[in-house]
Design a protein around this motif. Structure first.
Motif, PDB file in Angstrom:
ATOM      1  N   UNK A   1      33.571  53.330  49.734  1.00 25.73           N
ATOM      2  CA  UNK A   1      34.121  53.583  51.067  1.00 25.73           C
ATOM      3  C   UNK A   1      35.345  52.727  51.374  1.00 25.73           C
ATOM      4  N   UNK A   2      35.525  51.612  50.681  1.00 28.69           N
ATOM      5  CA  UNK A   2      36.612  50.686  50.989  1.00 28.69           C
ATOM      6  C   UNK A   2      37.992  51.353  50.975  1.00 28.69           C
ATOM      7  N   UNK A   3      38.365  52.125  49.953  1.00 25.19           N
ATOM      8  CA  UNK A   3      39.699  52.744  49.969  1.00 25.19           C
ATOM      9  C   UNK A   3      39.885  53.730  51.116  1.00 25.19           C
ATOM     10  N   UNK A   4      38.838  54.380  51.551  1.00 27.03           N
ATOM     11  CA  UNK A   4      38.940  55.314  52.674  1.00 27.03           C
ATOM     12  C   UNK A   4      39.191  54.563  53.971  1.00 27.03           C
ATOM     13  N   UNK A   5      38.475  53.471  54.177  1.00 23.49           N
ATOM     14  CA  UNK A   5      38.604  52.706  55.415  1.00 23.49           C
ATOM     15  C   UNK A   5      39.819  51.781  55.421  1.00 23.49           C
TER      16      UNK A   5
ATOM     17  N   UNK B   1      26.174  47.795  47.674  1.00 22.75           N
ATOM     18  CA  UNK B   1      27.416  47.422  47.008  1.00 22.75           C
ATOM     19  C   UNK B   1      28.227  48.627  46.569  1.00 22.75           C
ATOM     20  N   UNK B   2      27.570  49.635  46.006  1.00 23.98           N
ATOM     21  CA  UNK B   2      28.266  50.849  45.560  1.00 23.98           C
ATOM     22  C   UNK B   2      28.857  51.594  46.758  1.00 23.98           C
ATOM     23  N   UNK B   3      28.112  51.699  47.853  1.00 27.69           N
ATOM     24  CA  UNK B   3      28.610  52.382  49.052  1.00 27.69           C
ATOM     25  C   UNK B   3      29.850  51.673  49.595  1.00 27.69           C
ATOM     26  N   UNK B   4      29.812  50.358  49.692  1.00 26.01           N
ATOM     27  CA  UNK B   4      30.967  49.594  50.177  1.00 26.01           C
ATOM     28  C   UNK B   4      32.152  49.776  49.228  1.00 26.01           C
ATOM     29  N   UNK B   5      31.901  49.713  47.923  1.00 32.28           N
ATOM     30  CA  UNK B   5      32.964  49.868  46.925  1.00 32.28           C
ATOM     31  C   UNK B   5      33.629  51.241  47.036  1.00 32.28           C
TER      32      UNK B   5
END
Length: 176
Positions: free
Chosen positions: A36-40, A30-34
């Motif tokens: 990375x989301x603005x970058x992707x 969850x932390x990784x997705x949170x």
């Protein structure tokens, strides 16, 4: 002593450890997705309108922003071949200098992974704001692939994006 054929009782400590490990793994994901989301998937404050009539494989293309200013994208060699080094050149007219500038290549009909090129400022003889970098398109299983090259301008007040579309051909393809 346990009778033969009777089910073994689960160990409550082992079950608790599995539950904690599962919770921690889910939290890390969850932390990784949170993060990375603005970058992707960056939030765009200003977007230029796509001009499908311009053929980026043959000539540089220019887009205008509603708030004013233009961005011109030029990619060489002409034809924009896959799996060959590309020189990416961006020119800004009537725009403030961004904090940084990148070109994001993404497949329109197929996810081709993360492919973003950072551009560096270039001193130009005529005083124009130019940015240049090197990139490459991956090869696709399709004979013809439609790409969107998004010029991303990072300003303190938000991200500005200019989308340019073009097709590339698989190496060795005869279609045009």
């Amino acid at each position: 002593m346990r009778a033969r054929g009777s089910p073994r009782r689960p160990d409550p400590v082992q079950a608790l450890l599995w539950a904690v490990a599962t919770f921690l793994a889910a939290a890390v994901i969850g932390v990784v997705v949170y993060k990375a989301w603005p970058l992707l998937h960056p939030v765009v404050a200003e977007r230029a309108v796509l001009r499908p009539a311009c053929d980026l494989r043959a000539t540089p293309c220019t887009l205008s922003f509603a708030a004013g200013g233009q961005v011109t994208l030029d990619i060489e060699p002409r034809g924009i071949p896959a799996v060959e080094p590309l020189t990416i050149d961006v020119r800004l007219d009537g725009l403030a200098s961004p904090e940084r500038i990148e070109v994001d290549f993404s497949g329109v009909d197929m996810d081709m992974g993360f492919n973003r090129v950072a551009l560096a400022p270039v001193v130009d003889a005529d005083g124009a704001q130019r940015y240049r970098g090197k990139g490459m398109l991956p090869v696709c299983v399709r004979e013809r692939m439609t790409w969107e090259a998004r010029v991303l301008l990072y300003y303190p007040e938000g991200l500005w994006a200019a989308p340019f579309r073009f097709d590339s051909l698989r190496p060795g393809s005869r279609a045009s």
